[in-house]
Design a protein around this motif. Sequence first.
Motif, PDB file in Angstrom:
ATOM      1  N   LEU A  34       0.823  -1.207   0.000  1.00 27.50           N
ATOM      2  CA  LEU A  34       0.000   0.000   0.000  1.00 27.50           C
ATOM      3  C   LEU A  34       0.858   1.258   0.000  1.00 27.50           C
ATOM      4  N   LEU A  35       1.887   1.276   0.830  1.00 27.74           N
ATOM      5  CA  LEU A  35       2.745   2.446   0.926  1.00 27.74           C
ATOM      6  C   LEU A  35       3.476   2.723  -0.386  1.00 27.74           C
ATOM      7  N   GLN A  36       3.801   1.686  -1.126  1.00 28.17           N
ATOM      8  CA  GLN A  36       4.490   1.858  -2.404  1.00 28.17           C
ATOM      9  C   GLN A  36       3.563   2.436  -3.473  1.00 28.17           C
ATOM     10  N   GLU A  37       2.255   2.227  -3.337  1.00 31.05           N
ATOM     11  CA  GLU A  37       1.311   2.726  -4.344  1.00 31.05           C
ATOM     12  C   GLU A  37       1.265   4.248  -4.375  1.00 31.05           C
ATOM     13  N   ASN A  38       1.377   4.909  -3.216  1.00 29.47           N
ATOM     14  CA  ASN A  38       1.427   6.364  -3.124  1.00 29.47           C
ATOM     15  C   ASN A  38       0.240   7.028  -3.828  1.00 29.47           C
ATOM     16  N   THR A  39      -0.956   6.629  -3.461  1.00 37.77           N
ATOM     17  CA  THR A  39      -2.185   7.258  -3.930  1.00 37.77           C
ATOM     18  C   THR A  39      -2.960   7.732  -2.709  1.00 37.77           C
ATOM     19  N   PRO A  40      -3.924   8.617  -2.879  1.00 33.67           N
ATOM     20  CA  PRO A  40      -4.742   8.995  -1.729  1.00 33.67           C
ATOM     21  C   PRO A  40      -5.421   7.786  -1.068  1.00 33.67           C
ATOM     22  N   VAL A  41      -5.948   6.877  -1.865  1.00 31.17           N
ATOM     23  CA  VAL A  41      -6.614   5.691  -1.311  1.00 31.17           C
ATOM     24  C   VAL A  41      -5.633   4.849  -0.500  1.00 31.17           C
ATOM     25  N   SER A  42      -4.468   4.577  -1.056  1.00 32.68           N
ATOM     26  CA  SER A  42      -3.500   3.739  -0.333  1.00 32.68           C
ATOM     27  C   SER A  42      -2.988   4.446   0.918  1.00 32.68           C
ATOM     28  N   THR A  43      -2.874   5.761   0.871  1.00 35.08           N
ATOM     29  CA  THR A  43      -2.416   6.515   2.039  1.00 35.08           C
ATOM     30  C   THR A  43      -3.452   6.452   3.155  1.00 35.08           C
ATOM     31  N   VAL A  44      -4.723   6.610   2.808  1.00 39.00           N
ATOM     32  CA  VAL A  44      -5.789   6.530   3.813  1.00 39.00           C
ATOM     33  C   VAL A  44      -5.841   5.136   4.423  1.00 39.00           C
ATOM     34  N   LYS A  45      -5.751   4.115   3.598  1.00 44.46           N
ATOM     35  CA  LYS A  45      -5.774   2.737   4.113  1.00 44.46           C
ATOM     36  C   LYS A  45      -4.569   2.478   5.018  1.00 44.46           C
ATOM     37  N   SER A  46      -3.407   2.984   4.647  1.00 45.11           N
ATOM     38  CA  SER A  46      -2.202   2.810   5.468  1.00 45.11           C
ATOM     39  C   SER A  46      -2.361   3.538   6.798  1.00 45.11           C
ATOM     40  N   TRP A  47      -2.859   4.757   6.745  1.00 43.37           N
ATOM     41  CA  TRP A  47      -3.086   5.553   7.960  1.00 43.37           C
ATOM     42  C   TRP A  47      -4.005   4.803   8.916  1.00 43.37           C
ATOM     43  N   GLN A  48      -5.097   4.280   8.390  1.00 45.67           N
ATOM     44  CA  GLN A  48      -6.054   3.575   9.250  1.00 45.67           C
ATOM     45  C   GLN A  48      -5.425   2.327   9.859  1.00 45.67           C
ATOM     46  N   SER A  88      -7.642  -1.772  17.582  1.00 45.07           N
ATOM     47  CA  SER A  88      -8.883  -1.819  16.826  1.00 45.07           C
ATOM     48  C   SER A  88      -8.621  -2.525  15.507  1.00 45.07           C
ATOM     49  N   LYS A  89      -9.680  -2.881  14.833  1.00 43.48           N
ATOM     50  CA  LYS A  89      -9.568  -3.454  13.491  1.00 43.48           C
ATOM     51  C   LYS A  89     -10.668  -2.837  12.650  1.00 43.48           C
ATOM     52  N   SER A  90     -10.264  -2.171  11.587  1.00 42.09           N
ATOM     53  CA  SER A  90     -11.214  -1.455  10.744  1.00 42.09           C
ATOM     54  C   SER A  90     -11.343  -2.110   9.381  1.00 42.09           C
ATOM     55  N   GLN A  91     -12.535  -1.936   8.826  1.00 43.69           N
ATOM     56  CA  GLN A  91     -12.792  -2.400   7.469  1.00 43.69           C
ATOM     57  C   GLN A  91     -13.454  -1.247   6.717  1.00 43.69           C
ATOM     58  N   PHE A  92     -12.903  -0.914   5.556  1.00 43.71           N
ATOM     59  CA  PHE A  92     -13.506   0.131   4.748  1.00 43.71           C
ATOM     60  C   PHE A  92     -14.699  -0.450   3.994  1.00 43.71           C
ATOM     61  N   LEU A  93     -15.873   0.107   4.233  1.00 40.40           N
ATOM     62  CA  LEU A  93     -17.056  -0.282   3.484  1.00 40.40           C
ATOM     63  C   LEU A  93     -17.160   0.566   2.215  1.00 40.40           C
ATOM     64  N   LYS A  94     -16.772   1.837   2.332  1.00 39.60           N
ATOM     65  CA  LYS A  94     -16.715   2.746   1.189  1.00 39.60           C
ATOM     66  C   LYS A  94     -15.497   3.637   1.354  1.00 39.60           C
ATOM     67  N   LEU A  95     -14.864   3.936   0.241  1.00 34.85           N
ATOM     68  CA  LEU A  95     -13.711   4.831   0.247  1.00 34.85           C
ATOM     69  C   LEU A  95     -13.636   5.481  -1.127  1.00 34.85           C
ATOM     70  N   LYS A  96     -13.929   6.773  -1.172  1.00 34.82           N
ATOM     71  CA  LYS A  96     -13.901   7.508  -2.437  1.00 34.82           C
ATOM     72  C   LYS A  96     -13.093   8.773  -2.259  1.00 34.82           C
ATOM     73  N   CYS A  97     -12.085   8.922  -3.112  1.00 34.26           N
ATOM     74  CA  CYS A  97     -11.205  10.080  -3.030  1.00 34.26           C
ATOM     75  C   CYS A  97     -11.337  10.938  -4.288  1.00 34.26           C
ATOM     76  N   THR A  98     -11.246  12.234  -4.074  1.00 36.60           N
ATOM     77  CA  THR A  98     -11.265  13.195  -5.164  1.00 36.60           C
ATOM     78  C   THR A  98     -10.014  14.051  -5.051  1.00 36.60           C
ATOM     79  N   GLU A  99      -9.264  14.103  -6.147  1.00 38.37           N
ATOM     80  CA  GLU A  99      -8.030  14.878  -6.170  1.00 38.37           C
ATOM     81  C   GLU A  99      -8.252  16.208  -6.882  1.00 38.37           C
TER      82      GLU A  99
END
Length: 141
Positions: A34-48, A88-99
């Motif tokens: 995920l960290l290698q992808e360097n996209t907003p989505v991958s960054t949010v998932k990594s942060w969580q 904690s353990k989180s699961q993204f049900l929806k994740l939409k990013c706008t750049e």
Amino acid sequence: MKIKLFIILLILSCSFACKKKQDQNTKDAPIRQLLQENTPVSTVKSWQYFMDNNHFDQAKDIANEEAKVFLNEVKHFVLNTPEDTIKSKSQFLKLKCTEAAETAICFTTIKDLSFDETYLDTFHLVYKDSKWLIALDESSK
């Protein structure tokens, strides 16, 4: 006889240690990817992931300066909290990013599997030094 038993125990303990290290490497592989992808989505998932697992120092690698201050405060709080209540353990049900230029906003629906709760969250990101960083809000541009 004692030497044979010792050698067997030594071999078993080494194999368990290697297996544990291999399991940890396998477990961390998705986050490294995920960290290698360097996209907003991958960054949010990594942060969580980092927040769920209290890896605040690693989260700082994908945070802007204001978010790093926030992480220091959270880390201080967590250090003074019983360990069994803070993971904690989180699961993204929806994740939409706008750049837009060097910013992004991500709207999420997250299910906290540890507490069986679902909540909405918004993540603001900035693109700085060739990577996406979590920002506290849109005023952190």
